[in-house]
Every structure is written in C-alpha cells, then in structure tokens.
Design a protein around this motif. Structure first.
Motif, PDB file in Angstrom:
ATOM      1  N   ALA A  43      36.384  -6.927  10.207  1.00  0.00           N
ATOM      2  CA  ALA A  43      37.397  -5.947   9.813  1.00  0.00           C
ATOM      3  C   ALA A  43      36.853  -4.528   9.919  1.00  0.00           C
ATOM      4  O   ALA A  43      37.555  -3.603  10.368  1.00  0.00           O
ATOM      5  CB  ALA A  43      37.882  -6.225   8.392  1.00  0.00           C
ATOM      6  N   PHE A 103      41.219  -8.062   4.792  1.00  0.00           N
ATOM      7  CA  PHE A 103      42.517  -7.514   5.180  1.00  0.00           C
ATOM      8  C   PHE A 103      42.769  -6.155   4.529  1.00  0.00           C
ATOM      9  O   PHE A 103      43.461  -5.310   5.105  1.00  0.00           O
ATOM     10  CB  PHE A 103      43.635  -8.513   4.870  1.00  0.00           C
ATOM     11  CG  PHE A 103      43.785  -9.551   5.945  1.00  0.00           C
ATOM     12  CD1 PHE A 103      44.719  -9.399   6.944  1.00  0.00           C
ATOM     13  CD2 PHE A 103      42.949 -10.662   5.977  1.00  0.00           C
ATOM     14  CE1 PHE A 103      44.842 -10.331   7.970  1.00  0.00           C
ATOM     15  CE2 PHE A 103      43.058 -11.603   6.994  1.00  0.00           C
ATOM     16  CZ  PHE A 103      44.004 -11.440   7.992  1.00  0.00           C
ATOM     17  N   ARG A 104      42.203  -5.915   3.369  1.00  0.00           N
ATOM     18  CA  ARG A 104      42.322  -4.582   2.764  1.00  0.00           C
ATOM     19  C   ARG A 104      41.566  -3.550   3.603  1.00  0.00           C
ATOM     20  O   ARG A 104      42.033  -2.415   3.787  1.00  0.00           O
ATOM     21  CB  ARG A 104      41.802  -4.606   1.322  1.00  0.00           C
ATOM     22  CG  ARG A 104      42.764  -5.285   0.351  1.00  0.00           C
ATOM     23  CD  ARG A 104      42.412  -4.926  -1.094  1.00  0.00           C
ATOM     24  NE  ARG A 104      41.130  -5.505  -1.506  1.00  0.00           N
ATOM     25  CZ  ARG A 104      41.002  -6.709  -2.051  1.00  0.00           C
ATOM     26  NH1 ARG A 104      42.068  -7.488  -2.213  1.00  0.00           N
ATOM     27  NH2 ARG A 104      39.819  -7.150  -2.425  1.00  0.00           N
ATOM     28  N   ALA A 135      41.080  -3.688   6.802  1.00  0.00           N
ATOM     29  CA  ALA A 135      41.891  -3.466   7.994  1.00  0.00           C
ATOM     30  C   ALA A 135      43.121  -2.612   7.682  1.00  0.00           C
ATOM     31  O   ALA A 135      43.470  -1.701   8.443  1.00  0.00           O
ATOM     32  CB  ALA A 135      42.318  -4.806   8.580  1.00  0.00           C
ATOM     33  N   ALA A 136      43.762  -2.897   6.562  1.00  0.00           N
ATOM     34  CA  ALA A 136      44.956  -2.133   6.194  1.00  0.00           C
ATOM     35  C   ALA A 136      44.629  -0.675   5.953  1.00  0.00           C
ATOM     36  O   ALA A 136      45.399   0.225   6.332  1.00  0.00           O
ATOM     37  CB  ALA A 136      45.609  -2.748   4.956  1.00  0.00           C
ATOM     38  N   ALA A 177      48.359  -6.424   9.718  1.00  0.00           N
ATOM     39  CA  ALA A 177      47.845  -7.706   9.247  1.00  0.00           C
ATOM     40  C   ALA A 177      48.655  -8.804   9.919  1.00  0.00           C
ATOM     41  O   ALA A 177      49.872  -8.905   9.713  1.00  0.00           O
ATOM     42  CB  ALA A 177      47.963  -7.811   7.738  1.00  0.00           C
ATOM     43  N   PRO A 181      47.813 -12.536  10.226  1.00  0.00           N
ATOM     44  CA  PRO A 181      47.123 -13.824  10.076  1.00  0.00           C
ATOM     45  C   PRO A 181      47.987 -14.998  10.503  1.00  0.00           C
ATOM     46  O   PRO A 181      49.218 -14.927  10.498  1.00  0.00           O
ATOM     47  CB  PRO A 181      46.856 -13.880   8.570  1.00  0.00           C
ATOM     48  CG  PRO A 181      48.021 -13.131   7.981  1.00  0.00           C
ATOM     49  CD  PRO A 181      48.279 -12.003   8.937  1.00  0.00           C
ATOM     50  N   THR A 215      49.910 -16.745   2.050  1.00  0.00           N
ATOM     51  CA  THR A 215      49.608 -15.681   3.009  1.00  0.00           C
ATOM     52  C   THR A 215      50.342 -14.403   2.650  1.00  0.00           C
ATOM     53  O   THR A 215      49.772 -13.297   2.699  1.00  0.00           O
ATOM     54  CB  THR A 215      49.989 -16.132   4.428  1.00  0.00           C
ATOM     55  OG1 THR A 215      49.240 -17.315   4.754  1.00  0.00           O
ATOM     56  CG2 THR A 215      49.686 -15.057   5.449  1.00  0.00           C
ATOM     57  N   LEU A 264      47.541 -11.649   1.677  1.00  0.00           N
ATOM     58  CA  LEU A 264      47.133 -10.919   2.878  1.00  0.00           C
ATOM     59  C   LEU A 264      48.139  -9.846   3.292  1.00  0.00           C
ATOM     60  O   LEU A 264      47.858  -9.056   4.187  1.00  0.00           O
ATOM     61  CB  LEU A 264      46.890 -11.898   4.031  1.00  0.00           C
ATOM     62  CG  LEU A 264      45.890 -13.028   3.736  1.00  0.00           C
ATOM     63  CD1 LEU A 264      45.649 -13.858   4.985  1.00  0.00           C
ATOM     64  CD2 LEU A 264      44.576 -12.478   3.170  1.00  0.00           C
ATOM     65  N   PRO A 279      50.977  -9.573   5.115  1.00  0.00           N
ATOM     66  CA  PRO A 279      51.096  -9.436   6.568  1.00  0.00           C
ATOM     67  C   PRO A 279      52.348  -8.682   7.014  1.00  0.00           C
ATOM     68  O   PRO A 279      53.387  -8.702   6.343  1.00  0.00           O
ATOM     69  CB  PRO A 279      51.169 -10.891   7.030  1.00  0.00           C
ATOM     70  CG  PRO A 279      51.856 -11.586   5.885  1.00  0.00           C
ATOM     71  CD  PRO A 279      51.331 -10.917   4.641  1.00  0.00           C
TER      72      PRO A 279
END
Length: 349
Positions: free
Chosen positions: A154, A189-190, A192-193, A199, A201, A215, A219, A221
């Motif tokens: 990430a 994922f945080r 990446a966000a 997101a 996945p 999910t 996450l 998404p």
C-alpha cells in the motif's frame, strides 16, 4: 434481431489480472525460453477444466496460475504481458483498462518490488500511447500473505498514485477469500485511501454475502471484485446499492470455478434490477478461456440483454473506473453514439 457488435462498444475493463491476462501462446513461448515445463492441463486441453468451487477446485486453479506466473522471469516478459493485454483490450473496444498486479511475485527477477512496479507502469504508459487507450494500474496484496506485506504494498502504491495512464489508481486484495482475516487488512487500505487510491478488494465469489458485508464494513471499497453473491442476502445487496459500490462481475470466472453451474445461473439481471452498478470483467482469460467481449456476448445471448442493456453495462464500467473525467466523458459519448447508430441488418438466412 439486429444487434450492434460488442467489440465496438466503448467500455472500461476493471477486473483483469496481470498473469491471467496472458495469451496462451505467449505463456508457451515464455516457458520454452526459460526451460520450464507447463502442466498438461494448459498445453493439451485449453481452457483447463476447473469446475468445483471447493478447496480442490480452487487448488487446481491456483496450481495452474502459479505455474504460469513462474514463467515470468524478467523485465522483457513483464513488458510483453502488459503490451499484449493492452492491445487485446483495445481491440475489444476498451477505452480504459485497469490491470491488477502484485509486484511481489516478480520482484526476485528485477531487483525488488519497486522496480517490478515501475516496469509495469512504464510499459502501461507506452502501450496506452500505442493503442490510444487509457491504462491504470491496481496494486493488489494477497490474502495468503501477512497483512504487514499488504501495508508495504500500500505504501508503494501510494508513492506512485496518480491520474491517467501509467499511474497507480487503486489498491486491491486478491487470492482465496477463505484465507486471511479481512479485518487485518484494513490498515493497508487506510494507507491507500489516504493517498487517494480506490479500494477495490475481491469478495463475494467463493464466499457468500457475509464476506461482502465484512468487506464493506472494514475495507470501505469503491468497487468489489466479484461481489456477485451479495444477491444471497437482500440487506447486504441493499448496502452495496446504497453505498454506490460497483461490482466487478466476471461470469466466465464464476462458471469456470463452479460458483454457478451454468452461465444462466449467474445473477446478472438480478443484480442490475436491484440497482447495483455492474462492470463486467474477464478476470483471468488465460485460465478461463474468455475475454471481456465474451462477457458482453454472454449477457446478450444467455441473459437476454438487448443493446440498451449492454450500453448500460458499459456506462456502469466507465463510471466505476478511475479514468480521468475527460476520458469518462469521451467514452460515455461513445456509448451514446454506439447505441444511436443503426444496427446492422441481420445476415441472410
């Protein structure tokens, strides 16, 4: 009935894996050049019979995928895969492609995960220019590795985040849904966000609606890879719809892995009638034997979608993509023109 050709319908392809995008002759050529022997399931009967969605069925798929991935042994191989994936999608009418890659798998041959990703990004830019198509990259972590590895990926993805071709546009989580704990990947994922990445996945193919709910909760998404089994729970499907999450539905994959016994069993119409945004994807053409245009043809011939329905699917794929706004506008205009053009006359009987 008069129908317009699906390969001229402008669309976005949002669910395509790096190794799985390979042409079979390319794989055979790479194996030969590196002195590697491929499983007979790939060389004597293609596409391979995967069938069951149980542990053994997934094992068959993963064994063949690993054998294919082992044939990718350096920069030239990696560039060839990207170049051919982009060319193939452009030929099928994709105006935007998001190719998903885990650079960990190729790092030993090119000096690490950073150069592995940079090779993919560089070739994506070059191939995009050659074929007049936008190409974004999704960096994907594997559920079979430690969540700390996902955080490393990430952070790498965040360093290359951007808009347009040859940039990282999303962060994913792939491999066997039954492995790993979804909640433990939330920190990755945080990261990446915070970098502005989508997101995207996987979830809800091998496992049911509960996996989709988990999910969504952990996450957050914008899209879910597959997510098709959200239809098994009305409340979960409503959450998907209310959140505006795009489902990357891959009918060929679903049937090949035995998630659904027959193409007609894939609940494509039910998802759309419920208000879900659906983007068709090919997933792994190397192993499933069907590409993106085949998914649209299946929607037409198996599920009874007319040209207006197919145009709706194409619009959903474009709107669910991370393409720049001007690219989305151009593609959406192309969909309108495709639908407005006279349909070809049927062939003589």
């Amino acid at each position: 009935m008069m129908t317009r050709p699906v390969h001229t319908l402008p669309k976005a392809h949002l669910h395509l894996h790096f190794t799985g995008s390979m042409r079979l002759p390319t794989l055979v050529d790479m194996a030969a050049s590196h002195g590697l022997r491929l499983p007979r399931a790939l060389t004597q009967s293609w596409p391979p019979d995967l069938t069951e969605a149980d542990t053994r069925g997934w094992f068959r798929f993963q064994r063949l995928y690993d054998a294919a991935r082992a044939c990718v042994r350096g920069e030239a191989d990696m560039r060839r895969i990207v170049a051919e994936a982009v060319a193939d999608d452009a030929a099928e009418g994709s105006g935007w492609l998001e190719l998903q890659v885990d650079p960990t798998s190729y790092a030993p041959f090119v000096g690490g995960i950073t150069p592995a990703l940079e090779i993919v990004l560089d070739e994506a830019r070059a191939a995009a220019d050659r074929h007049d198509i936008g190409v974004g990259i999704v960096v994907a972590a594997s559920r079979t590795r430690h969540p700390l590895d996902a955080r490393t990926l990430a952070r790498l993805a965040a360093q290359h985040a951007g808009e347009g071709s040859g940039q990282v546009v999303g962060f994913g989580l792939s491999n066997d849904e039954r492995r790993g704990d979804t909640t433990e990947f939330a920190p990755a994922f945080r990261i990446a966000a915070n970098a502005g990445l989508a997101a995207v996945p996987h979830g809800g193919e091998l496992l049911g609606a509960d996996a989709v709910a988990e999910t969504l909760e952990w996450l957050h998404p914008q899209r879910i890879g597959h997510g098709v089994r959200s239809v098994e729970d009305r409340d979960v499907l409503a959450r998907v719809v209310d959140a505006g999450v795009t489902l990357e539905v891959c009918p060929g994959s679903n049937v090949a892995l035995g998630v659904f016994a027959e193409p007609a069993d894939v609940p494509l119409r039910r998802l759309i009638d419920a208000g879900a945004q659906v983007a068709l994807g090919a997933d792994d053409p190397l192993l499933f034997g069907s590409r993106l245009a085949d998914q649209y043809e299946s929607a037409r011939t198996v599920h009874g979608f007319d040209d207006a329905d197919l145009a709706h699917l194409a619009r959903s794929s474009i709107l669910g993509s991370r393409a720049p706004e001007h690219v989305k506008d151009d593609l959406l205009g192309g969909v309108d023109r495709w639908l407005a053009a006279p349909a070809p006359a049927p062939a003589p009987a």
